[in-house]
Scaffold this active site. Sequence first.
Site, PDB file in Angstrom:
ATOM      1  N   SER A 147       5.710  -7.734  -6.388  1.00  0.00           N
ATOM      2  CA  SER A 147       4.692  -8.794  -6.428  1.00  0.00           C
ATOM      3  C   SER A 147       4.912  -9.615  -7.690  1.00  0.00           C
ATOM      4  O   SER A 147       5.429  -9.093  -8.683  1.00  0.00           O
ATOM      5  CB  SER A 147       3.303  -8.159  -6.467  1.00  0.00           C
ATOM      6  N   TYR A 202      -3.477  -2.619 -10.000  1.00  0.00           N
ATOM      7  CA  TYR A 202      -2.506  -3.083  -9.000  1.00  0.00           C
ATOM      8  C   TYR A 202      -1.231  -3.547  -9.702  1.00  0.00           C
ATOM      9  O   TYR A 202      -0.123  -3.169  -9.314  1.00  0.00           O
ATOM     10  CB  TYR A 202      -3.127  -4.225  -8.181  1.00  0.00           C
ATOM     11  N   SER A 244       0.892  -0.736 -10.877  1.00  0.00           N
ATOM     12  CA  SER A 244       1.662  -0.073  -9.804  1.00  0.00           C
ATOM     13  C   SER A 244       2.890  -0.906  -9.436  1.00  0.00           C
ATOM     14  O   SER A 244       3.954  -0.376  -9.144  1.00  0.00           O
ATOM     15  CB  SER A 244       0.780   0.168  -8.574  1.00  0.00           C
ATOM     16  N   LYS A 245       2.752  -2.236  -9.486  1.00  0.00           N
ATOM     17  CA  LYS A 245       3.881  -3.099  -9.119  1.00  0.00           C
ATOM     18  C   LYS A 245       4.884  -3.216 -10.272  1.00  0.00           C
ATOM     19  O   LYS A 245       6.082  -3.379 -10.022  1.00  0.00           O
ATOM     20  CB  LYS A 245       3.375  -4.474  -8.667  1.00  0.00           C
TER      21      LYS A 245
HETATM   22  N1  LIG Z   1      -0.816 -10.506   0.378  1.00  0.00           N
HETATM   23  C1  LIG Z   1      -0.416 -10.853  -0.837  1.00  0.00           C
HETATM   24  O1  LIG Z   1      -0.896 -11.851  -1.432  1.00  0.00           O
HETATM   25  C2  LIG Z   1       0.660 -10.044  -1.524  1.00  0.00           C
HETATM   26  C3  LIG Z   1       1.241 -10.588  -2.677  1.00  0.00           C
HETATM   27  C4  LIG Z   1       2.242  -9.879  -3.335  1.00  0.00           C
HETATM   28  C5  LIG Z   1       2.642  -8.651  -2.838  1.00  0.00           C
HETATM   29  N2  LIG Z   1       2.067  -8.133  -1.725  1.00  0.00           N
HETATM   30  C6  LIG Z   1       2.522  -6.821  -1.267  1.00  0.00           C
HETATM   31  O2  LIG Z   1       3.011  -6.919   0.040  1.00  0.00           O
HETATM   32  C7  LIG Z   1       2.900  -5.636   0.685  1.00  0.00           C
HETATM   33  C8  LIG Z   1       2.304  -5.830   2.059  1.00  0.00           C
HETATM   34  O3  LIG Z   1       0.983  -6.289   1.895  1.00  0.00           O
HETATM   35  P1  LIG Z   1       0.282  -7.306   2.898  1.00  0.00           P
HETATM   36  O4  LIG Z   1      -0.095  -8.487   2.108  1.00  0.00           O
HETATM   37  O5  LIG Z   1       1.075  -7.471   4.131  1.00  0.00           O
HETATM   38  O6  LIG Z   1      -1.071  -6.494   3.157  1.00  0.00           O
HETATM   39  P2  LIG Z   1      -1.750  -5.908   4.484  1.00  0.00           P
HETATM   40  O7  LIG Z   1      -1.813  -6.945   5.531  1.00  0.00           O
HETATM   41  O8  LIG Z   1      -3.037  -5.286   4.008  1.00  0.00           O
HETATM   42  O9  LIG Z   1      -0.738  -4.772   4.928  1.00  0.00           O
HETATM   43  C9  LIG Z   1      -0.638  -3.561   4.212  1.00  0.00           C
HETATM   44  C10 LIG Z   1       0.035  -2.527   5.068  1.00  0.00           C
HETATM   45  O10 LIG Z   1       0.148  -1.314   4.303  1.00  0.00           O
HETATM   46  C11 LIG Z   1      -0.260  -0.243   5.146  1.00  0.00           C
HETATM   47  N3  LIG Z   1      -0.719   0.887   4.336  1.00  0.00           N
HETATM   48  C12 LIG Z   1      -1.753   0.936   3.457  1.00  0.00           C
HETATM   49  N4  LIG Z   1      -1.872   2.180   2.949  1.00  0.00           N
HETATM   50  C13 LIG Z   1      -0.902   2.933   3.526  1.00  0.00           C
HETATM   51  C14 LIG Z   1      -0.508   4.297   3.432  1.00  0.00           C
HETATM   52  N5  LIG Z   1      -1.147   5.173   2.637  1.00  0.00           N
HETATM   53  N6  LIG Z   1       0.556   4.708   4.165  1.00  0.00           N
HETATM   54  C15 LIG Z   1       1.204   3.862   4.988  1.00  0.00           C
HETATM   55  N7  LIG Z   1       0.867   2.571   5.146  1.00  0.00           N
HETATM   56  C16 LIG Z   1      -0.173   2.121   4.407  1.00  0.00           C
HETATM   57  C17 LIG Z   1      -1.337  -0.833   6.045  1.00  0.00           C
HETATM   58  O11 LIG Z   1      -1.433  -0.119   7.264  1.00  0.00           O
HETATM   59  P3  LIG Z   1      -2.514   1.022   7.580  1.00  0.00           P
HETATM   60  O12 LIG Z   1      -3.823   0.549   7.018  1.00  0.00           O
HETATM   61  O13 LIG Z   1      -2.470   1.131   9.065  1.00  0.00           O
HETATM   62  O14 LIG Z   1      -2.007   2.263   6.934  1.00  0.00           O
HETATM   63  C18 LIG Z   1      -0.733  -2.204   6.339  1.00  0.00           C
HETATM   64  O15 LIG Z   1       0.167  -2.122   7.417  1.00  0.00           O
HETATM   65  C19 LIG Z   1       2.078  -4.771  -0.253  1.00  0.00           C
HETATM   66  O16 LIG Z   1       2.933  -3.904  -0.967  1.00  0.00           O
HETATM   67  C20 LIG Z   1       1.430  -5.767  -1.191  1.00  0.00           C
HETATM   68  O17 LIG Z   1       1.170  -5.198  -2.448  1.00  0.00           O
HETATM   69  C21 LIG Z   1       1.086  -8.811  -1.049  1.00  0.00           C
END
Ligand SMILES: NC(=O)c1ccc[n+]([C@@H]2O[C@H](COP(=O)([O-])OP(=O)(O)OC[C@H]3O[C@@H](n4cnc5c(N)ncnc54)[C@H](OP(=O)(O)O)[C@@H]3O)[C@@H](O)[C@H]2O)c1
Length: 278
Positions: A137, A150, A153-154
């Site tokens: 991130s 957060y 962790s990143k």
């Molecule tokens: N959205 C942003 O603005 C953003 C920005 C920078 C980085 N990111 C990173 O991108 C990645 C994906 O995030 P996203 O934005 O796509 O969020 P999201 O839509 O909330 O998706 C998160 C995914 O992680 C899964 N997850 C959560 N806890 C888990 C566990 N204990 N074991 C296995 N799966 C788990 C969730 O599925 P279940 O709930 O079914 O387990 C879901 O499929 C993350 O690492 C996030 O930190 C996001």
Amino acid sequence: MYKNPYGSVALITGASSGIGYETAHKLAKLGFRVYGGSRRGGESIRYDEGAINMLQLDVTEEESIKRAVDEILEKEGRIDILINCAGIGIAGAVEDCSGEEALRQMDVNYAGTLRMIRMVVPFMRARGNGLIINIGSVGGVFSIPFQTLYSSSKFAVEALTEGLRIELKPWGVKAALVEPGDVRTGFTAARIYAKDCKTTAYGARFTQSIKQMEHDELHGKAPDAVVKVILQTIRSKNPPVRRTVGGMYKVLVFLKRILPSRLVEALLDMMYPKSNVK
Ligand SMILES: NC(=O)c1ccc[n+]([C@@H]2O[C@H](COP(=O)([O-])OP(=O)(O)OC[C@H]3O[C@@H](n4cnc5c(N)ncnc54)[C@H](OP(=O)(O)O)[C@@H]3O)[C@@H](O)[C@H]2O)c1
């Protein structure tokens, strides 16, 4: 089949939503045999070219990871690409977050990524090929106030990836970071607030700051922008350490590396609501 140096079997964690979901579908449409993991599982889909098989996989549980990896190896005999996308955000001032909340944040985003890597890497080393993409991130480059757990962790995922790359070099297995900025996904709705964080001395500033951050996320890029960068990484024989998603974030990450830390801090401080504490 999509031309790449690794192969056609991909395992993606966090594939039930957001970036992981979009990546799983894009890869399957390009002919990959995709295995998608998440706690809730999901619908398996077959496209003309490839398919997504959804598995129940919780990255905080070693047994659950082992079951999923064993199942893929039994069916495919290999995992060519691992994309660590599962993640959660816990928000709150540092003082307002409990040790338990801090461990939970690290358990999913950092230790979860580590567990996945440890389970899959032996098979990649044995084949002398493979690619691990860790979704970091921009918050893993800049520590974001009230999302400090957060960001921690990143930052840890950044360190994990940098060291891992060098360790894996003799076997030809590659690892790389993809660093998104604000992306419109389920992440915002899934965010967990530290208990009581709205009613402490930080409460008003926390509430205003997180409101602004969530507004930025909900008006951020669509997940395809991240998928594009993941595909660039999959095509690279020697992927760079990190690829930041989006021109503006690339500039910010570059500035972080060249500007004095105090100046970076002052700029970040300017971005969020000010304290009313004298
Ligand atoms: N959205 C942003 O603005 C953003 C920005 C920078 C980085 N990111 C990173 O991108 C990645 C994906 O995030 P996203 O934005 O796509 O969020 P999201 O839509 O909330 O998706 C998160 C995914 O992680 C899964 N997850 C959560 N806890 C888990 C566990 N204990 N074991 C296995 N799966 C788990 C969730 O599925 P279940 O709930 O079914 O387990 C879901 O499929 C993350 O690492 C996030 O930190 C996001």
